[in-house]
Design a protein around this motif. Structure first.
Motif, short mmCIF file in Angstrom:
data_model
loop_
_atom_site.label_atom_id
_atom_site.label_comp_id
_atom_site.label_asym_id
_atom_site.label_seq_id
_atom_site.Cartn_x
_atom_site.Cartn_y
_atom_site.Cartn_z
N ASP A 156 -57.53 -43.20 6.60
CA ASP A 156 -56.28 -43.83 6.31
C ASP A 156 -55.09 -43.54 7.25
N LEU A 157 -55.26 -42.70 8.15
CA LEU A 157 -54.19 -42.21 9.20
C LEU A 157 -54.03 -43.10 10.51
N THR A 158 -52.87 -43.47 10.82
CA THR A 158 -52.53 -44.15 11.99
C THR A 158 -51.40 -43.55 12.64
N PRO A 159 -51.25 -43.94 13.90
CA PRO A 159 -49.68 -43.64 14.46
C PRO A 159 -48.54 -43.93 13.71
N LYS A 181 -59.68 -27.32 14.92
CA LYS A 181 -60.75 -28.65 15.45
C LYS A 181 -60.20 -29.70 14.74
N ARG A 182 -59.75 -29.50 13.39
CA ARG A 182 -59.52 -30.52 12.73
C ARG A 182 -58.13 -31.00 13.30
N ALA A 183 -57.14 -30.35 13.75
CA ALA A 183 -56.03 -30.80 14.37
C ALA A 183 -56.30 -31.49 15.73
N ILE A 184 -57.03 -31.11 16.52
CA ILE A 184 -57.36 -31.85 17.47
C ILE A 184 -58.02 -33.25 17.11
N LEU A 185 -58.83 -33.31 16.31
CA LEU A 185 -59.50 -34.47 15.98
C LEU A 185 -58.44 -35.50 15.39
N LEU A 186 -57.52 -34.87 14.59
CA LEU A 186 -56.53 -35.69 14.00
C LEU A 186 -55.56 -36.36 15.04
N SER A 187 -55.48 -35.60 16.07
CA SER A 187 -54.34 -35.98 17.15
C SER A 187 -54.87 -37.58 17.71
N PHE A 188 -56.33 -37.71 17.78
CA PHE A 188 -56.57 -39.06 18.18
C PHE A 188 -56.42 -39.93 17.03
N LYS A 189 -56.12 -39.89 15.73
CA LYS A 189 -55.82 -40.61 14.89
C LYS A 189 -54.21 -40.89 14.71
N VAL A 190 -53.53 -39.93 15.00
CA VAL A 190 -52.05 -40.09 14.65
C VAL A 190 -50.99 -40.38 15.96
N LEU A 191 -51.56 -39.97 17.08
CA LEU A 191 -50.93 -40.10 18.54
C LEU A 191 -51.07 -41.51 18.91
N PRO A 192 -49.87 -42.31 19.50
CA PRO A 192 -50.09 -43.60 19.94
C PRO A 192 -50.28 -43.48 21.45
N VAL A 224 -51.30 -41.34 33.38
CA VAL A 224 -52.37 -41.47 32.57
C VAL A 224 -51.76 -42.49 31.32
N HIS A 225 -52.64 -43.32 30.64
CA HIS A 225 -52.42 -43.88 29.50
C HIS A 225 -53.36 -43.49 28.38
N ASP A 226 -52.88 -42.66 27.75
CA ASP A 226 -53.88 -41.75 26.60
C ASP A 226 -52.85 -41.55 25.47
N ARG A 227 -53.71 -40.97 24.60
CA ARG A 227 -53.12 -40.55 23.37
C ARG A 227 -52.56 -39.08 23.28
N VAL A 228 -53.45 -38.37 24.07
CA VAL A 228 -53.16 -37.01 24.47
C VAL A 228 -52.43 -36.81 25.89
N PRO A 229 -51.23 -36.20 25.94
CA PRO A 229 -50.67 -36.34 27.34
C PRO A 229 -50.99 -35.03 28.04
#
Length: 273
Positions: free
Chosen positions: A19-22, A60-71, A82-87
């Protein structure tokens, strides 16, 4: 995961990850704080303790969650855009970074690391005195020890999914020859040497050349000089060579630092670098 330096809030977010989004700013703050610990080396995805690989699943969970919550955002560092969720990573204290080297935020390099034009993904960890040579790749969550040389074009595989999977671990003083691949949670033990072009996966069969003895799959033994080889296997359609890893010999303690000894072993078997 009681020993993890990362906050337990990550586990709570993991349970509602679908259910998580940026737009969930509180979740984003927790995840950014967690990955910042990886970025500064205060946390790491895995380490070797008492000869076994211990994985911090919360990291590892934190890394995976970063792809969910970072714009998705535009970013730049050292001329790279870059144009990415992870800087891109911006802190390299005591690390030599040659033009063309790229590392994502959430990776960490101990002082004394040399990065040639290469790529290190989020969660990657590289120990002091190691070199990531030209066009080498350190995949997500891969753990590289101290005094390691990843030669040109080496591919160290990443692992994020499934969350419980173990990352690739290359231990201290190892040497990975040019264009070799170490993937799927395979392990290169302390002082082991892989000749150019070797392939090591979690299911790769490993044999001693002198005895024919089969060793643990997916593991290059401590101080072993290894090369890629093939083993004949019969199929209904005929006999075919299946890839394996061959241990030519074991180095004596201290010899893992002697490049002349390594070169002599490889030349003796016609596989000189």
């Amino acid at each position: 995961m009681t020993d993890s330096p990362i906050a337990p809030a990550i586990d709570e977010l993991w349970e509602r990850r679908d259910d998580l989004t940026p737009d969930h700013l509180d979740a984003r703050r927790e995840v950014v704080a967690a990955v910042d610990l990886l970025d500064t080396g205060q946390a790491r995805v895995a380490r070797v303790e008492q000869d076994r690989v211990v994985v911090d699943e919360r990291a590892k969970r934190a890394i995976l969650l970063s792809f969910k919550v970072l714009p998705m955002v535009l970013g730049a560092n050292g001329g790279f855009h870059v144009h990415d969720r992870v800087p891109l990573k911006t802190t390299f204290d005591g690390v030599r970074v040659v033009a063309g080297a790229i590392a994502r935020w959430g990776s960490f390099f101990e002082p004394g690391v040399v990065l040639m034009p290469s790529y290190t993904n989020i969660g990657g960890y590289v120990g002091s005195g190691s070199m990531v040579d030209t066009w080498a790749t350190v995949g997500s969550c891969a753990q590289i020890g101290r005094g390691v040389h990843l030669s040109g074009g080496v591919g160290i595989g990443g692992v994020l999914e499934p969350p419980q999977a173990a990352p690739v671990v290359v231990e201290d003083d190892a040497f990975i020859g040019s264009r070799s691949m170490v993937v799927e949670g395979a392990r290169v033990r302390r002082g082991a040497k892989l000749g150019a072009g070797a392939i090591l996966t979690a299911s790769t069969r490993v044999f001693e050349a002198e005895t024919g003895k089969e060793l643990d799959r997916g593991v290059a033994p401590e101080r072993a000089v290894c090369v890629g080889s093939t083993r004949v296997k019969s199929f209904p359609g005929g006999d075919f060579g299946m890839p394996c890893l061959l241990v030519l010999r074991y180095l004596e303690p201290g010899q893992e630092h002697d490049k002349l000894v390594l070169n002599e072993v490889l030349r003796e078997h016609g596989v000189a670098p």
